[in-house]
Design an enzyme around this catalytic site. Sequence first.
Site, PDB file in Angstrom:
ATOM      1  CG  ASP A  41      54.391  92.595 -20.345  1.00 22.29           C
ATOM      2  OD1 ASP A  41      54.364  92.493 -21.590  1.00 22.29           O
ATOM      3  OD2 ASP A  41      54.150  93.675 -19.767  1.00 22.29           O
ATOM      4  CG  ASP A  93      55.418  96.114 -17.937  1.00 19.42           C
ATOM      5  OD1 ASP A  93      55.882  96.277 -19.077  1.00 19.42           O
ATOM      6  OD2 ASP A  93      54.319  95.599 -17.716  1.00 19.42           O
ATOM      7  CG  ASN A 120      56.790  94.135 -22.773  1.00 19.09           C
ATOM      8  OD1 ASN A 120      56.254  94.464 -23.829  1.00 19.09           O
ATOM      9  ND2 ASN A 120      56.535  94.738 -21.621  1.00 19.09           N
ATOM     10  CB  THR A 151      50.947  96.839 -17.127  1.00 14.87           C
ATOM     11  OG1 THR A 151      51.876  96.010 -16.418  1.00 14.87           O
ATOM     12  CG2 THR A 151      50.281  97.815 -16.182  1.00 14.87           C
ATOM     13  CG  PHE A 198      52.535  93.743 -27.237  1.00 12.84           C
ATOM     14  CD1 PHE A 198      52.695  93.393 -25.899  1.00 12.84           C
ATOM     15  CD2 PHE A 198      53.246  93.031 -28.194  1.00 12.84           C
ATOM     16  CE1 PHE A 198      53.556  92.363 -25.524  1.00 12.84           C
ATOM     17  CE2 PHE A 198      54.120  92.003 -27.832  1.00 12.84           C
ATOM     18  CZ  PHE A 198      54.268  91.665 -26.489  1.00 12.84           C
ATOM     19  CG  ASN A 199      49.769  94.633 -22.809  1.00 14.35           C
ATOM     20  OD1 ASN A 199      50.846  94.055 -22.974  1.00 14.35           O
ATOM     21  ND2 ASN A 199      49.659  95.740 -22.095  1.00 14.35           N
ATOM     22  CG  HIS A 217      52.202 102.178 -23.667  1.00 14.07           C
ATOM     23  ND1 HIS A 217      51.346 102.725 -24.605  1.00 14.07           N
ATOM     24  CD2 HIS A 217      53.366 101.951 -24.323  1.00 14.07           C
ATOM     25  CE1 HIS A 217      51.956 102.831 -25.766  1.00 14.07           C
ATOM     26  NE2 HIS A 217      53.175 102.360 -25.649  1.00 14.07           N
ATOM     27  CG  ASP A 218      52.762  98.960 -18.910  1.00 13.32           C
ATOM     28  OD1 ASP A 218      53.740  98.213 -19.061  1.00 13.32           O
ATOM     29  OD2 ASP A 218      51.731  98.883 -19.605  1.00 13.32           O
TER      30      ASP A 218
HETATM   31  O1  RIB Z   1      51.140  98.218 -26.049  1.00 13.20           O
HETATM   32  C1  RIB Z   1      51.881  98.625 -24.929  1.00 13.20           C
HETATM   33  C2  RIB Z   1      51.913  97.553 -23.897  1.00 13.20           C
HETATM   34  O2  RIB Z   1      52.572  96.399 -24.406  1.00 13.20           O
HETATM   35  C3  RIB Z   1      52.701  97.938 -22.641  1.00 13.20           C
HETATM   36  O3  RIB Z   1      52.161  97.268 -21.540  1.00 13.20           O
HETATM   37  C4  RIB Z   1      54.068  97.423 -22.923  1.00 13.20           C
HETATM   38  O4  RIB Z   1      54.808  97.139 -21.720  1.00 13.20           O
HETATM   39  C5  RIB Z   1      53.750  96.152 -23.644  1.00 13.20           C
HETATM   40  O5  RIB Z   1      53.476  95.157 -22.655  1.00 13.20           O
HETATM   41 CA    CA Z   2      53.635  95.913 -20.140  1.00 14.22          CA
END
Ligand code: RIB
Ligand code: CA
Length: 316
Positions: A17, A22, A46, A131, A173-174, A246-247
């Site tokens: 996203d 990413d 995102n 991701t 979030f994801n 994160h990704d």
């Molecule tokens: O929580 C972090 C994730 O949420 C990452 O993948 C960031 O890009 C958002 O998508």
């Molecule tokens: Ca992401």
Amino acid sequence: MTIAGFIRKKKVILDVDTGIDDAIAIMLALASPELEVLGITTVSGNIDLESATKNTLKVLKLIGREDIPVYKGAVKPLWRSIRYAKEVHGDCGLAGQLNDLEPGEAQSLSAGDFIKAQIERYPGEITLIMTGPETNLGLLLMQERNLALNLKEIIVMGGVANGRGNESPVAEFNIAIDPEAADLVFHSGAPLTMVGLDVTRKALLRRSDIDALKASEAVKRFVDLVTLEYRQRFAAVNGFEACLMHDPLAVAVAVDPSLVKCVHRYVGIETESRYCDGQTVCDFDDRWGKTPNAEVCVELDLERFLDLLTNRLNRY
Ligand code: RIB
Ligand code: CA
């Protein structure tokens, strides 16, 4: 590893996203000879789907990899309404960067049809690195419940097994954007590695790491500017500049699983709670006696991760 010590490339599909991290994950994947990126699928998260797709195409143009096909996926979660993370990634999803680049074209085939076709072409060989919200695979699993059994593995950047969320007090979030999709993915039967906030919160790309990059001027400038506002917000709270990778960590785990320590546990996804929707409930003590469905990352070798990430970015 195969005969004569040649590395057999791991076939991967990136499901993104494209937002800030990413973008760097895509760059890491395409600079890693251990991976053969079959294609990139996009999903809203995102940012909206069109922007996530455009950002993905722009990143590929920046690094000279427009040979990698991009396929558009879900415009919204399975059932829930969409919400974005523009407060983190900016209105365009890349913190205002790459506005000068004209993106190429996405493929006409949908993300779901691409993923399905590749699984059928390479049964048991594909690693799906997710991701963003897990809607694209969730939709496929709704149509064909056992489809993921023919994946080699799924690596998910998502969830938090032991700690606070970043979208709600308990949800990452994801997962929080599409808990129903995550529930389908975590119960797909495919080997799944959960790269959650437990380890990604330790995956700090610091200003000094960026200053030390030896990549091309264009790539170094992009990494610096796309993370700048994030690093400054981080510094306001923590006293030093850093951007959470994160990704890129999910991609790094595909390249070198030894970067993390995992525990094999059952993880449930909360989908019907007033306060805890999207929570990844990890049964560390096997209270429920359910069959484990995830390798849950609990420790990270940060220095080796940063070495891998920076050394690969320096190849551009
Ligand atoms: O929580 C972090 C994730 O949420 C990452 O993948 C960031 O890009 C958002 O998508
Ligand atoms: Ca992401």
